[in-house]
Design a protein around this motif. Structure first.
Motif, PDB file in Angstrom:
ATOM      1  N   SER A   1       0.779  -1.236   0.000  1.00  7.18           N
ATOM      2  CA  SER A   1       0.000   0.000   0.000  1.00  7.18           C
ATOM      3  C   SER A   1       0.811   1.287   0.000  1.00  7.18           C
ATOM      4  N   ASN A   2       2.135   1.197  -0.200  1.00  9.96           N
ATOM      5  CA  ASN A   2       2.910   2.438  -0.215  1.00  9.96           C
ATOM      6  C   ASN A   2       4.175   2.283  -1.071  1.00  9.96           C
ATOM      7  N   ALA A   3       4.802   3.420  -1.344  1.00 12.57           N
ATOM      8  CA  ALA A   3       5.968   3.441  -2.231  1.00 12.57           C
ATOM      9  C   ALA A   3       7.155   2.688  -1.639  1.00 12.57           C
ATOM     10  N   SER A   4       7.324   2.724  -0.334  1.00 13.96           N
ATOM     11  CA  SER A   4       8.427   2.004   0.290  1.00 13.96           C
ATOM     12  C   SER A   4       8.305   0.498   0.047  1.00 13.96           C
ATOM     13  N   GLN A   5       7.106  -0.037   0.239  1.00 10.66           N
ATOM     14  CA  GLN A   5       6.876  -1.456  -0.022  1.00 10.66           C
ATOM     15  C   GLN A   5       7.067  -1.781  -1.502  1.00 10.66           C
ATOM     16  N   HIS A   6       6.623  -0.884  -2.379  1.00  8.60           N
ATOM     17  CA  HIS A   6       6.808  -1.098  -3.816  1.00  8.60           C
ATOM     18  C   HIS A   6       8.283  -1.093  -4.173  1.00  8.60           C
ATOM     19  N   GLY A   7       9.052  -0.196  -3.570  1.00 13.27           N
ATOM     20  CA  GLY A   7      10.480  -0.141  -3.833  1.00 13.27           C
ATOM     21  C   GLY A   7      11.184  -1.435  -3.445  1.00 13.27           C
ATOM     22  N   LYS A   8      10.817  -1.987  -2.299  1.00 15.86           N
ATOM     23  CA  LYS A   8      11.408  -3.256  -1.862  1.00 15.86           C
ATOM     24  C   LYS A   8      11.026  -4.389  -2.805  1.00 15.86           C
ATOM     25  N   PHE A   9       9.768  -4.389  -3.261  1.00 16.65           N
ATOM     26  CA  PHE A   9       9.305  -5.429  -4.186  1.00 16.65           C
ATOM     27  C   PHE A   9      10.038  -5.330  -5.522  1.00 16.65           C
TER      28      PHE A   9
END
Length: 97
Positions: A77-85
């Motif tokens: 649900s956020n850019a930080s999680q997307h960056g890690k993915f």
């Protein structure tokens, strides 16, 4: 796939952070764009009655190529999680599913 392991990953903005409109696919969605060297990607998460998933797509000429490069069954649900993915994908670009 081009070797992106030594390229800097840069956040390029949030595309969606909302609920999809009425209908069978109504639900949460979050999408972000990223640049890695000369390559552009969209990370997209959806959660609705039919699916829960996060996918990595290539952006070509500013448009999404909807052939998903990588996916799993978790909503982020956020850019930080997307960056890690996205970083996981860049380190191991073999399909997860």
């Amino acid at each position: 796939m081009v070797d992106t392991s030594k390229m800097m990953m840069k956040f390029a903005g949030v595309v969606h952070d909302d609920k999809a409109p009425e209908g069978p696919l109504r639900g949460a969605r979050f999408a972000s764009n990223w640049r890695v060297g000369d390559h552009h990607f969209r990370v997209s998460s959806v959660e609705n009655e039919q699916t829960t998933e996060t996918m990595v797509f290539r952006l070509i000429g500013g448009k999404v190529d909807y052939f998903d490069l990588w996916a799993d069954h978790e909503f982020r649900s956020n850019a930080s999680q997307h960056g890690k993915f996205l970083q996981e994908f860049l380190e191991n670009p073999d399909p997860k599913d």
